[in-house]
Design a protein around this motif. Structure first.
Motif, short mmCIF file in Angstrom:
data_model
loop_
_atom_site.label_atom_id
_atom_site.label_comp_id
_atom_site.label_asym_id
_atom_site.label_seq_id
_atom_site.Cartn_x
_atom_site.Cartn_y
_atom_site.Cartn_z
N UNK A 48 15.04 -7.71 -10.06
CA UNK A 48 15.78 -6.82 -9.17
C UNK A 48 14.93 -6.52 -7.95
N UNK A 49 15.58 -6.41 -6.80
CA UNK A 49 14.88 -5.99 -5.60
C UNK A 49 15.42 -4.62 -5.25
N UNK A 50 14.54 -3.61 -5.35
CA UNK A 50 14.98 -2.23 -5.20
C UNK A 50 14.55 -1.73 -3.83
N UNK A 69 16.85 -0.18 -11.85
CA UNK A 69 17.70 -1.37 -11.87
C UNK A 69 18.76 -1.26 -12.98
N UNK A 77 11.09 -10.28 -12.01
CA UNK A 77 10.41 -8.97 -11.98
C UNK A 77 11.24 -7.93 -11.25
N UNK A 78 10.93 -6.68 -11.51
CA UNK A 78 11.59 -5.59 -10.80
C UNK A 78 10.69 -5.18 -9.64
N UNK A 79 11.19 -5.38 -8.44
CA UNK A 79 10.35 -5.23 -7.26
C UNK A 79 10.84 -4.06 -6.41
N UNK A 80 9.93 -3.15 -6.13
CA UNK A 80 10.27 -2.04 -5.24
C UNK A 80 9.64 -2.32 -3.89
N UNK A 81 10.46 -2.31 -2.88
CA UNK A 81 9.95 -2.61 -1.54
C UNK A 81 9.99 -1.34 -0.70
N UNK A 109 11.05 -11.20 -7.47
CA UNK A 109 12.36 -10.84 -8.04
C UNK A 109 13.01 -12.05 -8.70
N UNK A 133 7.23 5.68 -9.22
CA UNK A 133 7.92 4.52 -9.78
C UNK A 133 7.21 3.98 -11.03
N UNK A 163 13.52 4.54 -8.45
CA UNK A 163 14.46 3.42 -8.34
C UNK A 163 14.75 2.89 -9.73
#
Ligand SMILES: Nc1nc2c(ncn2[C@@H]2O[C@H](COP(=O)(O)OP(=O)(O)O)[C@@H](O)[C@H]2O)c(=O)[nH]1
Ligand SMILES: [Mg+2]
Lengths: 322, 151
Positions: free
Chosen positions: A96-98, A119, B47-51, B43, B68, A117
């Motif tokens: 996921x891109x959060x 997902x 993976x779970x990516x926080x930008x 991603x 986070x 955040x």
């Protein structure tokens, strides 16, 4: 904080304002149903007085930008604000891109703001459960406003929106006269409708259209007696209409408090939490059994219904044994 | 190394353990193409990516990592101010007691600066042109190492 802390210790630290402990507590809720229920057991006998605000609408409508404005508004009034920003998990990669935080980063270092955040992680990922439980935790920790952002697509999103005290649906100009778009799902659940990006030229036309739909009863369908859904214009980018939005949200809070709906929502939220956790535990066990090579069979002389009951019993027996 | 099969193998590993990555643009430069490419690759690997978006301060990055509860932080810097920025970032992580979170850095970093950065506490520096597969693989392994240390 060390990883060896017990749940009670982590919760204790979080209650004292330790944000790292709170961050970790939320991870526990997301990853382990068993530990999550231990957390809930610790906090359920008390409740805070949080106001849960759901903000929903199609991607790109400006929800995150609008939330950032609301955070500023509430922060200036000395309130504590939590944000749960939900974004979809890719069904292909599970990644996921959060990116909701991008619009809210000016608040990252504010002591009274906590942004997380989340997902969706598919249906079995139990977003609804962790989302609802996170609300419970923020409530207990004394957050005044708990803002949930989601795109409002699919059952998990609808579930979580339904436990919000106040639901804000965000739309944008250019939505056109496409009544089908309006009728789809979320457009019916709003207490407040916001036409964001009202700085755009087509805004007046869309506003007139939404106003008309509202008059016809096309918006805000279910159980809205006693509350006539509001329609507002904002420009989150320019910071316009934010005061009016906050006023309407406040008015709605006063309405639900006066009409007892405030407590009803909290009860609904807790019943939903139990139901969702039960589903999650059941599905995980089922998966577990399947992975161990347990085949689900339909015996010749059994009805399909009986086969289902047998399966449920089997899963229950396995769960009892743990 | 780095073929489709290798990536699939890595993805299988990632699925079971759920890796949460923070990708941050530190400092004043406004170019985030590189950071976005890395965020997307991580991603796509599962993976779970926080930008965070551009122009972040070390304080913002550390606070975000805390809220986070991320496993690892990837930083991109193109401004040339990587030494002071990373010094500040790592010392804040120490201050908050979360310096077991590995930090990797990408961007226009002169090679002679790499030992200095490693001494500051940067776990890994990626130069422009690094294959994305290498970054994915590193991330999985760094998180694995960190978790075994914590347990
Ligand atoms: N013109 C205009 N653009 C806006 C407004 N609010 C948000 N945007 C832009 O719309 C895009 C999506 O915003 P975002 O808040 O991320 O939307 P979300 O996906 O609904 O959370 C961004 O590029 C914002 O800068 C507004 O009031 N007017
Ligand atoms: Mg958003």
């Amino acid at each position: 904080m060390s990883k060896g802390d017990s749940i009670k210790e982590v919760l204790d630290k979080a209650s004292k304002g330790d944000k790292a402990a709170l961050g970790r507590l939320l991870t526990i809720i997301e990853t382990s149903p068993k530990k999550a229920s231990m957390v809930v057991s610790e906090i359920l006998h008390e409740e805070g007085g949080a106001h849960v605000i759901g903000i929903t609408g199609i991607p790109g409508s400006g929800k995150s930008t609008l939330i950032s404005r609301l955070i500023s508004h509430y922060k200036d009034r000395g309130l504590k604000i939590a944000v749960i920003a939900i974004d979809p998990t890719s069904p292909l990669s599970q990644g996921a891109l959060l990116g909701d935080r991008i619009r809210m980063q000016e608040h990252a270092t504010s002591p009274n703001v906590f942004i997380r955040s989340v997902p969706t992680r598919g249906v079995k990922g139990g977003l609804s459960f962790s989302g609802v439980t996170m609300i419970e935790v923020f409530d207990k920790l004394g957050y005044d406003k708990i803002i949930v952002e989601s795109i409002g697509v699919g059952q998990t999103d609808i579930d979580i929106m339904n436990v919000a005290h106040t639901i804000v649906v965000v739309t944008t100009p250019g939505l056109g006269d496409d009544i089908q778009a309006l009728k789809a799902g979320i457009m019916e659940i709003g207490d407040i409708y916001v036409l964001n990006k009202s700085d755009k030229p087509e805004a007046n036309k869309t506003y007139a259209y939404l106003d008309f739909a509202l008059d016809l009863g096309e918006l805000g369908g279910v159980d809205k007696r006693g509350w006539r859904p509001r329609l507002l214009k904002t420009s989150a980018i320019m910071g316009e209409g934010i005061q009016e939005l906050a006023d309407s949200i406040k008015e709605h809070l006063e309405y639900i408090k006066a009409s007892n709906k405030y407590m009803e929502k909290i009860q609904t939220r807790r019943m939903l939490m139990i139901k969702l956790l039960a589903e999650k535990i059941f599905l995980e066990k089922l998966e577990d059994l399947a992975e161990k090579g347990d085949k689900i069979r339909l015996e010749k002389n059994n009805s399909l219904y009986q086969a289902c009951i047998n399966l449920i019993k089997k899963v229950s027996r396995e769960l009892e044994r743990e | 190394m780095g073929g489709a099969a290798d990536i699939l193998e890595l993805m299988k590993e990632i699925r079971g353990r759920r890796i949460k990555v923070l990708v941050a643009k530190l400092g004043l430069d406004g170019h985030d193409r590189g950071a976005k490419v890395v965020a997307r690759a991580l991603k796509d690997a599962g993976m779970e990516v926080i930008y965070t978006g551009i122009r972040q301060s070390p304080e913002q990055v550390v606070e975000t990592a805390i809220q986070e509860d991320v496993d690892i932080i990837g930083v991109s810097i193109l401004s040339g101010a990587h030494i002071p920025l990373m010094e500040r970032l790592i010392s804040l992580l120490k201050e908050k007691g979360i310096d077991d979170i590995p930090v990797f850095l990408g961007g226009t970093i002169p090679i002679p600066d790499i030992p200095k950065l490693e001494k500051i506490g940067v776990d890994k520096v990626f130069l422009p042109g690094t294959p994305l597969y290498d970054i994915i693989k590193y991330t999985v392994e760094a998180v694995k190492k960190k978790r075994s240390r914590r347990n």
